[in-house]
Design a protein around this motif. Structure first.
Motif, short mmCIF file in Angstrom:
data_model
loop_
_atom_site.label_atom_id
_atom_site.label_comp_id
_atom_site.label_asym_id
_atom_site.label_seq_id
_atom_site.Cartn_x
_atom_site.Cartn_y
_atom_site.Cartn_z
N PHE A 81 0.82 -1.22 0.00
CA PHE A 81 0.00 0.00 0.00
C PHE A 81 0.85 1.26 0.00
O PHE A 81 0.45 2.28 -0.56
CB PHE A 81 -0.97 0.00 1.18
N ALA A 82 2.02 1.21 0.61
CA ALA A 82 2.91 2.38 0.58
C ALA A 82 3.41 2.63 -0.85
O ALA A 82 3.46 3.78 -1.29
CB ALA A 82 4.09 2.15 1.52
N ARG A 83 3.73 1.56 -1.57
CA ARG A 83 4.20 1.73 -2.96
C ARG A 83 3.09 2.18 -3.88
O ARG A 83 3.34 2.88 -4.86
CB ARG A 83 4.81 0.43 -3.46
N LEU A 84 1.85 1.78 -3.58
CA LEU A 84 0.72 2.19 -4.41
C LEU A 84 0.15 3.54 -4.00
O LEU A 84 -0.76 4.06 -4.66
CB LEU A 84 -0.39 1.14 -4.35
N GLY A 85 0.64 4.10 -2.90
CA GLY A 85 0.14 5.39 -2.42
C GLY A 85 -1.24 5.29 -1.80
O GLY A 85 -2.01 6.25 -1.87
N LEU A 86 -1.54 4.17 -1.18
CA LEU A 86 -2.86 3.96 -0.59
C LEU A 86 -2.84 3.93 0.94
O LEU A 86 -3.75 3.38 1.55
CB LEU A 86 -3.47 2.64 -1.11
N LEU A 87 -1.81 4.51 1.54
CA LEU A 87 -1.79 4.56 3.00
C LEU A 87 -2.78 5.61 3.48
O LEU A 87 -3.00 6.63 2.83
CB LEU A 87 -0.39 4.91 3.50
N ASN A 88 -3.38 5.35 4.63
CA ASN A 88 -4.34 6.27 5.23
C ASN A 88 -5.49 6.57 4.26
O ASN A 88 -5.83 7.72 4.01
CB ASN A 88 -3.65 7.56 5.67
N ASN A 89 -6.07 5.49 3.73
CA ASN A 89 -7.07 5.61 2.69
C ASN A 89 -8.16 4.55 2.94
O ASN A 89 -7.86 3.43 3.33
CB ASN A 89 -6.39 5.36 1.34
#
Length: 131
Positions: A80-88
């Motif tokens: 999720f960090a690589r996909l930019g989906l943290l805190n989502n």
């Protein structure tokens, strides 16, 4: 000391209770829709279709139930960090649905096998005239 005013304060003043409650309902509803939509199709395939390797893939699915959730936390965080989906919310819904899929498919396969077997017995009995 018990005071009923504490409940009023907890739901209105101390925290944003109703906003958090609404967020919880939305996440649960999306989790249910995603799980049922994805699991119903797979479970029907396992319960009704005769495909080569069906037993093997069902065992693979059941083996994922033995994988502890904490083992998957670090890889999921990295993904999720690589996909930019943290805190989502999207990542939260994805995790909830993914974690519930194996057990839901297992339950639905058992249910569909019993329902479909009862239906076949009923249709067979009605065609032969048995009661």
């Amino acid at each position: 000391q018990l005071r009923w005013g504490n409940y009023r304060e907890a739901t209105t003043e101390a925290i944003r209770f109703w906003l958090l409650f609404r967020n919880t309902l939305e996440l649960c509803a999306l989790n249910i829709v995603g799980t049922v939509a994805s699991c119903a199709l797979v479970a029907y395939g396992f319960a009704r279709l005769n495909a080569p390797g069906k037993g093997f893939w069902f065992m693979v699915l059941l083996s994922t139930l033995m994988l502890p959730y904490p083992v998957t936390m670090v890889p999921l965080y990295i993904l999720f960090a690589r996909l930019g989906l943290l805190n989502n919310y999207l990542s939260l819904i994805f995790v909830y649905v993914a974690v519930s899929i194996p057990f839901s498919i297992y339950l639905l396969v058992g249910y569909l096998e019993s329902v479909l077997d009862a239906r076949v017995l009923t249709l067979t009995a009605s065609r032969t005239g048995a009661q």
